[in-house]
Scaffold this motif. Structure first.
Motif, PDB file in Angstrom:
ATOM      1  N   THR A 286       0.872  -1.176   0.000  1.00  0.00           N
ATOM      2  CA  THR A 286       0.000   0.000   0.000  1.00  0.00           C
ATOM      3  C   THR A 286       0.905   1.222   0.000  1.00  0.00           C
ATOM      4  OG1 THR A 286      -0.095   0.160   2.393  1.00  0.00           O
ATOM      5  CG2 THR A 286      -1.695  -1.301   1.323  1.00  0.00           C
ATOM      6  N   CYS A 287       0.243   2.437   0.120  1.00  0.00           N
ATOM      7  CA  CYS A 287       1.042   3.662   0.130  1.00  0.00           C
ATOM      8  C   CYS A 287       2.078   3.626   1.244  1.00  0.00           C
ATOM      9  CB  CYS A 287       0.136   4.876   0.324  1.00  0.00           C
ATOM     10  SG  CYS A 287      -1.043   5.108  -1.018  1.00  0.00           S
ATOM     11  N   THR A 288       1.678   3.045   2.399  1.00  0.00           N
ATOM     12  CA  THR A 288       2.537   3.171   3.578  1.00  0.00           C
ATOM     13  C   THR A 288       3.051   1.835   4.092  1.00  0.00           C
ATOM     14  OG1 THR A 288       0.549   3.081   4.922  1.00  0.00           O
ATOM     15  CG2 THR A 288       1.379   5.268   4.361  1.00  0.00           C
ATOM     16  N   GLY A 317       4.223   4.586  -1.455  1.00  0.00           N
ATOM     17  CA  GLY A 317       4.136   6.022  -1.170  1.00  0.00           C
ATOM     18  C   GLY A 317       2.816   6.576  -1.698  1.00  0.00           C
ATOM     19  N   HIS A 318       2.416   7.742  -1.197  1.00  0.00           N
ATOM     20  CA  HIS A 318       1.126   8.311  -1.593  1.00  0.00           C
ATOM     21  C   HIS A 318       1.187   8.911  -2.988  1.00  0.00           C
ATOM     22  CE1 HIS A 318      -0.442   7.675   2.363  1.00  0.00           C
ATOM     23  NE2 HIS A 318       0.519   8.395   2.929  1.00  0.00           N
ATOM     24  N   ASP A 319       0.069   8.877  -3.667  1.00  0.00           N
ATOM     25  CA  ASP A 319      -0.073   9.555  -4.968  1.00  0.00           C
ATOM     26  C   ASP A 319      -0.846  10.852  -4.686  1.00  0.00           C
ATOM     27  OD1 ASP A 319      -0.380  10.306  -7.550  1.00  0.00           O
ATOM     28  OD2 ASP A 319      -1.858   8.747  -8.047  1.00  0.00           O
ATOM     29  N   LEU A 320      -0.105  11.886  -4.336  1.00  0.00           N
ATOM     30  CA  LEU A 320      -0.752  13.096  -3.807  1.00  0.00           C
ATOM     31  C   LEU A 320      -1.217  14.028  -4.918  1.00  0.00           C
ATOM     32  CD1 LEU A 320       1.702  13.881  -0.884  1.00  0.00           C
ATOM     33  CD2 LEU A 320      -0.578  12.843  -0.746  1.00  0.00           C
ATOM     34  N   ALA A 340      -4.094  15.378  -0.919  1.00  0.00           N
ATOM     35  CA  ALA A 340      -4.776  14.119  -0.614  1.00  0.00           C
ATOM     36  C   ALA A 340      -4.252  13.041  -1.561  1.00  0.00           C
ATOM     37  CB  ALA A 340      -6.282  14.281  -0.779  1.00  0.00           C
ATOM     38  N   CYS A 341      -4.265  11.802  -1.056  1.00  0.00           N
ATOM     39  CA  CYS A 341      -3.787  10.684  -1.881  1.00  0.00           C
ATOM     40  C   CYS A 341      -4.916  10.211  -2.777  1.00  0.00           C
ATOM     41  CB  CYS A 341      -3.323   9.532  -0.985  1.00  0.00           C
ATOM     42  SG  CYS A 341      -2.715   8.127  -1.934  1.00  0.00           S
ATOM     43  N   ARG A 342      -4.588  10.066  -4.058  1.00  0.00           N
ATOM     44  CA  ARG A 342      -5.591   9.640  -5.041  1.00  0.00           C
ATOM     45  C   ARG A 342      -5.854   8.137  -4.987  1.00  0.00           C
ATOM     46  NH1 ARG A 342      -4.380  13.889  -9.203  1.00  0.00           N
ATOM     47  NH2 ARG A 342      -2.228  13.225  -9.209  1.00  0.00           N
ATOM     48  N   ARG A 343      -4.955   7.380  -4.319  1.00  0.00           N
ATOM     49  CA  ARG A 343      -5.037   5.916  -4.434  1.00  0.00           C
ATOM     50  C   ARG A 343      -6.238   5.388  -3.652  1.00  0.00           C
ATOM     51  NH1 ARG A 343       0.256   5.233  -4.102  1.00  0.00           N
ATOM     52  NH2 ARG A 343       0.557   5.283  -6.342  1.00  0.00           N
ATOM     53  N   GLU A 344      -6.959   4.519  -4.303  1.00  0.00           N
ATOM     54  CA  GLU A 344      -8.198   4.017  -3.722  1.00  0.00           C
ATOM     55  C   GLU A 344      -7.923   3.263  -2.420  1.00  0.00           C
ATOM     56  OE1 GLU A 344     -10.442   1.743  -6.481  1.00  0.00           O
ATOM     57  OE2 GLU A 344     -11.815   0.977  -4.948  1.00  0.00           O
ATOM     58  N   GLY A 345      -8.729   3.622  -1.433  1.00  0.00           N
ATOM     59  CA  GLY A 345      -8.616   2.904  -0.169  1.00  0.00           C
ATOM     60  C   GLY A 345      -7.577   3.482   0.767  1.00  0.00           C
ATOM     61  N   CYS A 346      -6.824   4.478   0.312  1.00  0.00           N
ATOM     62  CA  CYS A 346      -5.763   5.003   1.175  1.00  0.00           C
ATOM     63  C   CYS A 346      -6.325   6.007   2.171  1.00  0.00           C
ATOM     64  CB  CYS A 346      -4.673   5.654   0.333  1.00  0.00           C
ATOM     65  SG  CYS A 346      -3.456   6.530   1.331  1.00  0.00           S
ATOM     66  N   GLY A 347      -6.960   7.064   1.650  1.00  0.00           N
ATOM     67  CA  GLY A 347      -7.610   8.017   2.540  1.00  0.00           C
ATOM     68  C   GLY A 347      -6.672   9.035   3.161  1.00  0.00           C
ATOM     69  N   TYR A 348      -5.413   8.989   2.790  1.00  0.00           N
ATOM     70  CA  TYR A 348      -4.484   9.951   3.394  1.00  0.00           C
ATOM     71  C   TYR A 348      -4.791  11.355   2.891  1.00  0.00           C
ATOM     72  CZ  TYR A 348      -0.289  12.650   4.183  1.00  0.00           C
ATOM     73  OH  TYR A 348       0.576  13.634   4.543  1.00  0.00           O
ATOM     74  N   SER A 349      -4.749  12.324   3.784  1.00  0.00           N
ATOM     75  CA  SER A 349      -5.038  13.707   3.415  1.00  0.00           C
ATOM     76  C   SER A 349      -4.488  14.623   4.494  1.00  0.00           C
ATOM     77  CB  SER A 349      -6.558  13.902   3.294  1.00  0.00           C
ATOM     78  OG  SER A 349      -6.849  15.281   3.163  1.00  0.00           O
TER      79      SER A 349
HETATM   80 ZN   LIG Z   1      -1.990   7.018  -0.247  1.00  0.00          ZN
END
Ligand SMILES: [Zn+2]
Ligand SMILES: [Zn+2]
Ligand SMILES: [Zn+2]
Ligand SMILES: [Zn+2]
Ligand SMILES: [Zn+2]
Length: 466
Positions: A286-288, A317-320, A340-349
């Protein structure tokens, strides 16, 4: 074949000793003394028993003790056919210890004697080996009863003895001379029938004795032994990846085809054959968080798993992406610029809410209630013009009969209602409803009369009007 005086003297001497007796009986040996005879013709290649000789040949006879579990003294008698054999040399070999006494004596009449006793008698001798050597010369051809025989003198069992310490006397020891004889024949060495040796059995020559016509065997030759061929492979078991195989390396005789040797040869396990590594149990990163997969190698032959290695796939890593800021309003939240991260399911912002600011109201306007509508306060947002009413007060209630709206029922109300009934002047519109004093929904003369009675008498009774 005569008994000699010397032996009598010897025996008498032996019997005077007395001391400790030692036994030397072996674990498996039968008790007693065994005497053997070996004969060899020095003038002929023939060397087996029964002995074969020709006139003039020398025959050497060796007298030996083959087995001895303990003896103190023994006296032997050697009988031979003096018509055939001439004793030309007789040597007591003195086999035992330096201390032992060995005496040999012979005659030309076919007799020979031999006496042995232990010098440190009554100690026991367990010695084995050569006792004596006798050389004969053949005088003539064979006679059917020609022989050499060794026995105890006069077949007297008391002449092979052991000192018994307990009883303080000599005791007989079992004596054997089964192999202490041989017979002799006369043959023509050129007339033998040769039996060739084989791989495992010796060869020999068969003769017929010129004198006694017996068949005798001589010229023994050893077995040739097998002739080993090339080793051949048998019972092959192929090795597998993990288990040894084997085969028998077998050697056969090229002559008789007997199996000479058989050796099991181990063929080492061949080991696995690694195929291409394949990927299993993949967990996407995943991103992290890291992902992983197993890199597995299987054997292409037996399909066993050879190795398994867990490979880590680093977090991606995040796709910001950037989100522009939005100011909050009185009623809606806003935010600062964020990513915000574009990757589905990540939710990072990095989103942070800027709360709604709420309305900012100006000075309120107060509306008093009246008979038609409720009273209230109202204020307006100076930012967004939102208007809000509050502090509601119920509308005023009309007092039936109070047609001038002053809150009391007086003479004035009666006069105003009378003029309205007479249609001289209408009731003030605002309070007209108060004219319906009896509450029947209409303003009539009855209301006027009831109001008059109420003012005069303080009572209201609609039924009194009917
Ligand atoms: Zn992400
Ligand atoms: Zn013979
Ligand atoms: Zn063979
Ligand atoms: Zn394998
Ligand atoms: Zn507002």
């Amino acid at each position: 074949m005569h008994f000699k005086k010397i032996l009598t003297i010897f025996l008498a001497a032996v019997l005077t000793f007395s001391s400790l007796t030692v036994f030397c009986v072996g674990a498996e040996e039968p008790e007693g003394l065994e005497v053997e005879v070996e004969a060899e013709s020095t003038a002929s290649a023939i060397s087996s028993q029964p002995m074969i000789y020709n006139a003039g040949e020398e025959i050497k006879v060796t007298l030996r003790i083959g087995r001895n579990t303990g003896v103190t003294s023994v006296m032997l008698y050697i009988d031979y056919d003096e018509t055939v054999l001439e004793l030309i040399e007789y040597t007591a070999a003195g086999l035992l210890t330096e201390d032992d006494s060995l005496t040999a004596y012979s005659t030309s009449k076919g007799d020979a004697y031999l006496a042995f006793y232990s010098e440190n008698y009554p100690n026991v001798s367990c010695a084995t080996g050569v006792l004596a050597e006798i050389t004969f010369q053949a005088k003539a051809v064979c006679a059917a009863d020609t022989f050499v025989q060794v026995s105890l003198f006069q077949n007297n069992e008391g002449l092979c003895t052991l000192w018994d310490e307990n009883d303080k006397k000599m005791k007989p020891v079992p004596f054997s001379s089964e192999n202490a004889h041989f017979s002799v024949h006369s043959i023509d060495a050129g007339e033998g029938v040769v039996t060739a040796p084989t791989c495992q059995e010796g060869g020999y020559t068969t003769y017929v004795c010129r004198a006694c016509k017996e068949t005798v065997i001589g010229n023994l030759t050893g077995a040739t032994g097998h002739t080993a061929g090339e080793a051949v492979e048998e019972n092959r078991v192929e090795p597998t990846c993990t288990e040894d195989g084997s085969y028998d390396s077998v050697v056969y005789c090229t002559v008789c085809e007997s199996e000479i040797s058989r050796e099991t040869v181990i063929i080492g396990a061949v080991g696995h054959t690694a195929g291409e590594a394949v990927e299993e149990n993949r967990v996407e990163p995943t991103c992290t968080e890291d992902g992983s997969y197993d890199s597995v190698v299987y054997c292409t032959v037996c399909e066993s798993e050879i190795s398994r290695e867990t490979i880590t796939i680093g977090a991606v890593g995040h796709d910001l992406h950037d989100v522009i800021a939005k100011a909050p309003t009185c009623t809606e939240a806003g935010w600062n610029a964020y990513q915000a991260c574009r990757r589905e399911g990540c939710g990072y912002s990095t989103y942070q809410e800027l709360p709604a600011s709420g309305h900012r109201f100006g000075e309120p306007t107060v509306y008093e209630p009246n008979y038609h509508q409720e009273g209230y306060s109202v204020h307006t947002c100076i930012v967004c013009a939102y208007e809000e009413r509050y502090d509601f007060v119920p509308a005023l209630e009309l007092l039936p009969g109070d047609v001038n709206g002053d809150g009391k029922i007086t003479q004035t109300d009666y006069l105003l209602l009378k003029r309205a009934i007479l249609k001289l002047s209408p009731l003030p519109e605002e309070f007209a409803a108060a004219g319906d004093f009896d509450g029947d929904g209409k303003t009539t003369a009855a209301d006027y009369l009831l109001l008059k009675r109420y003012i005069l008498f303080g009572e209201v009774d609609a039924s009194s009007l009917e």
